[in-house]
Write a protein that holds these residues in place. Structure first.
Motif, PDB file in Angstrom:
ATOM      1  N   LYS A  39       0.828  -1.200   0.000  1.00  0.00           N
ATOM      2  CA  LYS A  39       0.000   0.000   0.000  1.00  0.00           C
ATOM      3  C   LYS A  39       0.862   1.250   0.000  1.00  0.00           C
ATOM      4  O   LYS A  39       2.001   1.256   0.412  1.00  0.00           O
ATOM      5  CB  LYS A  39      -0.903  -0.012   1.232  1.00  0.00           C
ATOM      6  CG  LYS A  39      -1.939  -1.076   1.160  1.00  0.00           C
ATOM      7  CD  LYS A  39      -2.620  -1.258   2.475  1.00  0.00           C
ATOM      8  CE  LYS A  39      -1.640  -1.611   3.560  1.00  0.00           C
ATOM      9  NZ  LYS A  39      -2.264  -2.278   4.691  1.00  0.00           N
ATOM     10  N   ASP A  44      -2.519   4.685   3.377  1.00  0.00           N
ATOM     11  CA  ASP A  44      -2.608   4.015   4.664  1.00  0.00           C
ATOM     12  C   ASP A  44      -3.021   4.982   5.762  1.00  0.00           C
ATOM     13  O   ASP A  44      -3.808   4.657   6.636  1.00  0.00           O
ATOM     14  CB  ASP A  44      -1.262   3.364   4.984  1.00  0.00           C
ATOM     15  CG  ASP A  44      -1.438   2.073   5.760  1.00  0.00           C
ATOM     16  OD1 ASP A  44      -2.565   1.560   5.764  1.00  0.00           O
ATOM     17  OD2 ASP A  44      -0.464   1.607   6.348  1.00  0.00           O
ATOM     18  N   GLY A  48      -6.394   5.046   7.976  1.00  0.00           N
ATOM     19  CA  GLY A  48      -6.393   5.138   9.423  1.00  0.00           C
ATOM     20  C   GLY A  48      -7.491   6.056   9.925  1.00  0.00           C
ATOM     21  O   GLY A  48      -8.187   5.759  10.891  1.00  0.00           O
ATOM     22  N   LYS A  50     -10.154   6.637   8.272  1.00  0.00           N
ATOM     23  CA  LYS A  50     -11.400   5.968   7.920  1.00  0.00           C
ATOM     24  C   LYS A  50     -11.783   4.927   8.962  1.00  0.00           C
ATOM     25  O   LYS A  50     -12.958   4.621   9.136  1.00  0.00           O
ATOM     26  CB  LYS A  50     -11.230   5.322   6.539  1.00  0.00           C
ATOM     27  CG  LYS A  50     -12.492   5.024   5.805  1.00  0.00           C
ATOM     28  CD  LYS A  50     -13.223   6.270   5.378  1.00  0.00           C
ATOM     29  CE  LYS A  50     -14.638   5.978   4.942  1.00  0.00           C
ATOM     30  NZ  LYS A  50     -14.767   5.475   3.606  1.00  0.00           N
ATOM     31  N   ASN A  51     -10.772   4.429   9.670  1.00  0.00           N
ATOM     32  CA  ASN A  51     -11.045   3.431  10.693  1.00  0.00           C
ATOM     33  C   ASN A  51     -11.828   3.994  11.868  1.00  0.00           C
ATOM     34  O   ASN A  51     -12.320   3.274  12.702  1.00  0.00           O
ATOM     35  CB  ASN A  51      -9.730   2.826  11.201  1.00  0.00           C
ATOM     36  CG  ASN A  51      -9.633   1.361  10.866  1.00  0.00           C
ATOM     37  OD1 ASN A  51     -10.625   0.753  10.501  1.00  0.00           O
ATOM     38  ND2 ASN A  51      -8.457   0.796  10.996  1.00  0.00           N
ATOM     39  N   ILE A  52     -11.932   5.323  11.938  1.00  0.00           N
ATOM     40  CA  ILE A  52     -12.722   5.933  13.005  1.00  0.00           C
ATOM     41  C   ILE A  52     -14.210   5.850  12.684  1.00  0.00           C
ATOM     42  O   ILE A  52     -15.022   5.528  13.535  1.00  0.00           O
ATOM     43  CB  ILE A  52     -12.284   7.404  13.226  1.00  0.00           C
ATOM     44  CG1 ILE A  52     -10.835   7.415  13.711  1.00  0.00           C
ATOM     45  CG2 ILE A  52     -13.198   8.095  14.221  1.00  0.00           C
ATOM     46  CD1 ILE A  52     -10.200   8.764  13.690  1.00  0.00           C
ATOM     47  N   VAL A  53     -14.544   6.127  11.429  1.00  0.00           N
ATOM     48  CA  VAL A  53     -15.965   6.114  11.067  1.00  0.00           C
ATOM     49  C   VAL A  53     -16.400   4.814  10.386  1.00  0.00           C
ATOM     50  O   VAL A  53     -17.591   4.556  10.257  1.00  0.00           O
ATOM     51  CB  VAL A  53     -16.336   7.302  10.145  1.00  0.00           C
ATOM     52  CG1 VAL A  53     -16.228   8.600  10.908  1.00  0.00           C
ATOM     53  CG2 VAL A  53     -15.479   7.347   8.911  1.00  0.00           C
ATOM     54  N   GLY A  54     -15.453   3.995   9.962  1.00  0.00           N
ATOM     55  CA  GLY A  54     -15.802   2.712   9.367  1.00  0.00           C
ATOM     56  C   GLY A  54     -16.322   2.829   7.946  1.00  0.00           C
ATOM     57  O   GLY A  54     -16.319   3.897   7.361  1.00  0.00           O
ATOM     58  N   GLY A  55     -16.754   1.705   7.425  1.00  0.00           N
ATOM     59  CA  GLY A  55     -17.306   1.688   6.065  1.00  0.00           C
ATOM     60  C   GLY A  55     -16.304   1.210   5.047  1.00  0.00           C
ATOM     61  O   GLY A  55     -15.271   0.635   5.391  1.00  0.00           O
ATOM     62  N   GLU A  56     -16.615   1.469   3.794  1.00  0.00           N
ATOM     63  CA  GLU A  56     -15.762   0.966   2.727  1.00  0.00           C
ATOM     64  C   GLU A  56     -14.504   1.806   2.587  1.00  0.00           C
ATOM     65  O   GLU A  56     -14.541   3.028   2.666  1.00  0.00           O
ATOM     66  CB  GLU A  56     -16.523   0.994   1.396  1.00  0.00           C
ATOM     67  CG  GLU A  56     -15.710   0.316   0.310  1.00  0.00           C
ATOM     68  CD  GLU A  56     -16.260   0.541  -1.078  1.00  0.00           C
ATOM     69  OE1 GLU A  56     -17.385   1.020  -1.218  1.00  0.00           O
ATOM     70  OE2 GLU A  56     -15.524   0.230  -2.024  1.00  0.00           O
ATOM     71  N   LEU A  57     -13.378   1.125   2.352  1.00  0.00           N
ATOM     72  CA  LEU A  57     -12.126   1.813   2.072  1.00  0.00           C
ATOM     73  C   LEU A  57     -11.927   1.791   0.559  1.00  0.00           C
ATOM     74  O   LEU A  57     -11.393   0.828   0.016  1.00  0.00           O
ATOM     75  CB  LEU A  57     -10.963   1.122   2.777  1.00  0.00           C
ATOM     76  CG  LEU A  57     -11.078   0.981   4.295  1.00  0.00           C
ATOM     77  CD1 LEU A  57      -9.875   0.255   4.841  1.00  0.00           C
ATOM     78  CD2 LEU A  57     -11.194   2.329   4.961  1.00  0.00           C
ATOM     79  N   TYR A  60      -8.454   1.151  -1.050  1.00  0.00           N
ATOM     80  CA  TYR A  60      -7.998  -0.238  -0.991  1.00  0.00           C
ATOM     81  C   TYR A  60      -8.747  -1.103  -1.976  1.00  0.00           C
ATOM     82  O   TYR A  60      -8.172  -1.996  -2.607  1.00  0.00           O
ATOM     83  CB  TYR A  60      -8.193  -0.803   0.421  1.00  0.00           C
ATOM     84  CG  TYR A  60      -7.152  -0.392   1.400  1.00  0.00           C
ATOM     85  CD1 TYR A  60      -6.195   0.553   1.060  1.00  0.00           C
ATOM     86  CD2 TYR A  60      -7.114  -0.940   2.671  1.00  0.00           C
ATOM     87  CE1 TYR A  60      -5.242   0.938   1.965  1.00  0.00           C
ATOM     88  CE2 TYR A  60      -6.155  -0.548   3.584  1.00  0.00           C
ATOM     89  CZ  TYR A  60      -5.230   0.385   3.233  1.00  0.00           C
ATOM     90  OH  TYR A  60      -4.292   0.749   4.135  1.00  0.00           O
ATOM     91  N   THR A  61     -10.047  -0.858  -2.071  1.00  0.00           N
ATOM     92  CA  THR A  61     -10.850  -1.644  -3.012  1.00  0.00           C
ATOM     93  C   THR A  61     -10.282  -1.512  -4.412  1.00  0.00           C
ATOM     94  O   THR A  61     -10.083  -2.499  -5.119  1.00  0.00           O
ATOM     95  CB  THR A  61     -12.311  -1.169  -3.002  1.00  0.00           C
ATOM     96  OG1 THR A  61     -12.795  -1.173  -1.661  1.00  0.00           O
ATOM     97  CG2 THR A  61     -13.190  -2.057  -3.839  1.00  0.00           C
ATOM     98  N   LEU A  64      -6.835  -3.236  -4.828  1.00  0.00           N
ATOM     99  CA  LEU A  64      -6.903  -4.684  -4.928  1.00  0.00           C
ATOM    100  C   LEU A  64      -7.509  -5.123  -6.251  1.00  0.00           C
ATOM    101  O   LEU A  64      -7.092  -6.124  -6.832  1.00  0.00           O
ATOM    102  CB  LEU A  64      -7.690  -5.253  -3.750  1.00  0.00           C
ATOM    103  CG  LEU A  64      -6.909  -5.214  -2.440  1.00  0.00           C
ATOM    104  CD1 LEU A  64      -7.795  -5.498  -1.265  1.00  0.00           C
ATOM    105  CD2 LEU A  64      -5.771  -6.208  -2.469  1.00  0.00           C
TER     106      LEU A  64
END
Lengths: 114, 145
Positions: A39, A44, A48, A50-57, A60-61, A64
């Motif tokens: 990554k 990244d 990080g 985004k990890n507070i509010v969650g949902g789709e990244l 990254y999608t 990949l």
């Protein structure tokens, strides 16, 4: 974002054990393609947050998807070299080989159909 | 000061995360209704091949991450064990989203059926050490027309 899994190619790709409506006339054996991607640091950091509010990244999608396409393309190239015109019974596997890097792997059977 | 930041993060995670989850579920349900006319089969490899003119493989994938509230609540759940409902809904959302993406791209191509659908789930270790950083879920199958 293009929807197709492989780059423009005439190769028929399926994960069935054959191609509907066509007959297999020759088998060429297993073909495979893989790629390892790491990554982007900036992505990244954003992830990080985004990890507070969650949902789709989304970043990254996309990363990949792009890498998977690369893996499939390598598989298709190998099949082309063998003279095949279809790859059947395709499977995917993903594994994280090191922190921050993922391996995307695609394999299938190269055949000639008519 | 630290406890304040912690509480704010939990609050933000809880309210925004919950709202986004609700919105996402509504979106998923709407799209699932809209794509009901194309059947999805998880068999197809071991049977006789169905009659079709063309076949093509379709892939749908999504990376989902949990919010701060879910992380904390799951780590608390770890103390007593049991169902971790916060993760269940997250993975469920991801799986349905991945399947919808595959289905939508197949419908765009003109598929009448999607056969041999398989799911693959993998942990994309995020910046956080251990635990669930983010999970990639992919669905793939062969569309025929």
């Amino acid at each position: 974002m293009t929807r197709s899994i492989a780059r423009n190619t005439s190769m028929i790709l399926t994960n069935l054990e054959g191609v509907p409506g066509k007959e297999i006339i020759e088998h060429y054996g297993l073909v495979q393609g893989s790629t390892i991607r790491a990554k982007h640091v900036g992505k990244d950091i954003l992830a990080g947050f985004k990890n507070i509010v969650g949902g789709e990244l989304k970043a990254y999608t996309e990363l990949l998807q792009e890498s998977r396409k690369e893996a499939v393309n390598r598989m298709v190239m190998q099949a082309e070299q063998l003279g095949a015109n279809a790859v059947i019974n395709i499977r995917f596997a993903t594994s994280s080989v090191a922190p921050g890097a993922a391996e995307l792997f695609a394999y299938g059977t190269a055949v000639k159909v008519q | 000061m630290d406890i304040l930041v912690f509480l704010i993060l939990i609050g933000v995670g809880y309210f925004i995360g919950n709202r986004r989850e609700r919105q996402h579920y509504e979106d998923i349900k709407r799209r699932e209704k809209g794509t009901l006319h194309v059947p999805i089969m998880s068999w197809g490899a071991k049977q006789d091949l169905p009659y079709a003119h063309e076949a093509e493989m379709f892939v749908g994938s999504v990376v989902v991450a949990n919010d701060y509230f879910k992380t904390i609540s799951a780590s608390l759940r770890n103390l007593v064990g049991g169902r971790v409902t916060v993760y269940e809904t997250l993975i469920d959302r991801g799986r349905r989203e991945a399947m919808l993406r595959m289905k939508e791209s197949a419908i765009e191509w003109g598929a009448s059926q999607i056969l041999n659908v398989r799911f693959e789930t993998s942990n994309i270790a995020g910046q956080s050490q251990g635990g669930m950083g983010a999970v990639e879920i992919m669905a793939y199958g062969t569309g025929i027309r």
